[in-house]
Design a protein around this motif. Sequence first.
Motif, PDB file in Angstrom:
ATOM      1  N   GLN A   1       3.916  20.500  -3.672  1.00  0.00           N
ATOM      2  CA  GLN A   1       4.277  20.848  -2.553  1.00  0.00           C
ATOM      3  C   GLN A   1       5.282  19.847  -1.982  1.00  0.00           C
ATOM      4  O   GLN A   1       5.854  19.332  -1.603  1.00  0.00           O
ATOM      5  N   PRO A   2       5.560  20.838  -0.858  1.00  0.00           N
ATOM      6  CA  PRO A   2       6.505  19.533   0.249  1.00  0.00           C
ATOM      7  C   PRO A   2       6.695  19.001   1.099  1.00  0.00           C
ATOM      8  O   PRO A   2       4.721  18.863   1.750  1.00  0.00           O
ATOM      9  N   CYS A   3       6.919  17.860   1.010  1.00  0.00           N
ATOM     10  CA  CYS A   3       6.517  16.392   2.446  1.00  0.00           C
ATOM     11  C   CYS A   3       6.492  15.961   3.143  1.00  0.00           C
ATOM     12  O   CYS A   3       8.310  16.452   2.416  1.00  0.00           O
TER      13      CYS A   3
ATOM     14  N   LEU B   1       0.665  -1.072   0.087  1.00  0.00           N
ATOM     15  CA  LEU B   1      -0.061   0.048   0.041  1.00  0.00           C
ATOM     16  C   LEU B   1       0.691   1.093  -0.203  1.00  0.00           C
ATOM     17  O   LEU B   1       1.998   1.233   0.965  1.00  0.00           O
ATOM     18  N   ARG B   2       0.184   2.200  -0.410  1.00  0.00           N
ATOM     19  CA  ARG B   2       0.983   3.949  -0.502  1.00  0.00           C
ATOM     20  C   ARG B   2      -0.209   4.179   0.463  1.00  0.00           C
ATOM     21  O   ARG B   2      -2.064   3.966  -0.114  1.00  0.00           O
ATOM     22  N   ALA B   3       0.570   4.894   1.165  1.00  0.00           N
ATOM     23  CA  ALA B   3      -0.480   6.441   2.414  1.00  0.00           C
ATOM     24  C   ALA B   3       0.199   7.418   2.312  1.00  0.00           C
ATOM     25  O   ALA B   3       0.707   7.806   1.681  1.00  0.00           O
ATOM     26  N   SER B   4      -1.119   8.293   1.944  1.00  0.00           N
ATOM     27  CA  SER B   4      -1.173   9.813   2.546  1.00  0.00           C
ATOM     28  C   SER B   4      -1.083  10.285   3.950  1.00  0.00           C
ATOM     29  O   SER B   4      -3.326   9.696   3.293  1.00  0.00           O
ATOM     30  N   VAL B   5      -1.175  11.425   4.757  1.00  0.00           N
ATOM     31  CA  VAL B   5      -1.989  11.453   5.230  1.00  0.00           C
ATOM     32  C   VAL B   5      -2.208  13.276   5.183  1.00  0.00           C
ATOM     33  O   VAL B   5      -1.100  13.552   5.030  1.00  0.00           O
TER      34      VAL B   5
ATOM     35  N   SER C   1       1.553  15.668   4.517  1.00  0.00           N
ATOM     36  CA  SER C   1       1.776  16.821   4.319  1.00  0.00           C
ATOM     37  C   SER C   1       2.734  17.864   5.095  1.00  0.00           C
ATOM     38  O   SER C   1       2.673  17.134   6.540  1.00  0.00           O
ATOM     39  N   GLU C   2       3.545  18.831   5.001  1.00  0.00           N
ATOM     40  CA  GLU C   2       4.165  19.545   5.982  1.00  0.00           C
ATOM     41  C   GLU C   2       2.897  19.894   7.315  1.00  0.00           C
ATOM     42  O   GLU C   2       4.022  19.740   8.440  1.00  0.00           O
TER      43      GLU C   2
END
Length: 271
Positions: free
Chosen positions: A197-199, A111-115, A161-162
Amino acid sequence: MDAPLHAEPLDVPAELALVAIDMEKYSQIPEAKMAAARCDVDDIVATVLAECQLPNPQELPGGYKDSGDGAILLFPPSVLARLVDPLLGRLDAALVRYERQRMASSPVLRLRASVHIGPLSLPDHRGNAINDTTRLLDSQANREALSAAKDSGGFLTAALSEIVYQRTVHAGRTQDLGPHHFLEAVARVGDKPGFEQPCRIHVPGLTGPAVHPYVTDAASSASTPSPPAQQTAAPAAAAASSGGTFQFHAQVSDPTIANSIETVRIDRRQR
C-alpha cells in the motif's frame, strides 16, 4: 424520536482512527527490565495524549489493545489531524527528554508508529483497519526510516496511510507539518506478500528528502530533482572539454562566463 437502526451483519462498522506503537528491540531487553520499560512507554504516551488534548483510548470500550511490545490506540475520527500534528512531534520530544534523564541501566526507548483510519468492529477489533495499521507499523519503509531518526538524534518514526495523509496534511489540517515533512513510499511487509500500500513516512525533525536515502521502497517521485544550475552546467562543461569556441557580441564579465563554462580562455585584445 426515531428508534435506532437495527444493526445487520453486513452493515459497515463505525469508522475509527487508529494509532499503533511498537518498541524497537523490545525482545532484546533483559526480562527483568521489560515491565519497567513498557511502563515508561505507557507513561510517556499518556502524558503526550493529555498535552495534545486527545481523549483517553481506555475510556472507549475496546479502545486500547495491548500488543506486548506496544499497543493499538483507538480514537474518534474527528481528532485524526491531531494524531499527526502535534502528537507525533510531541511524542518524539518526550522520548528525547526521557533519553536525557535515562539511567545507564535502563534501555533506550525508540518507537515506530503508524496512523490509519477505517471501519472497525468493537470490542472484538474485527476489520481490515486494524490489520492495515499493524502492517504499516511493521513495514520495511517504517523500519528503515528509524535509522534516519537515530542518525539525527530522534527516537520516533511513523507511517501514515495515504487516506490519513490526504485528510490531514494534504487538506491543510496540520499546523506545523507540510507535505515536505513526509516521504512518499510503498508499505511492504516481508511475511505478508499480498500486502502493498502507498504510505507517507514521517521522521520528526526531518524533511522527506532527508529520509529518502534510508528507505528502499521510497516512491520514485520522492527523489530530489537536480538543481537547474547542475542541469545546465553539463552541456557547457562538455563543450569546454571538447575545445569549443564561443563568441560574445556584447560586453560580459568574467564571473558570468565562469558560472556557465568550466574552462575558458579570454582573449582581451582589442580588435
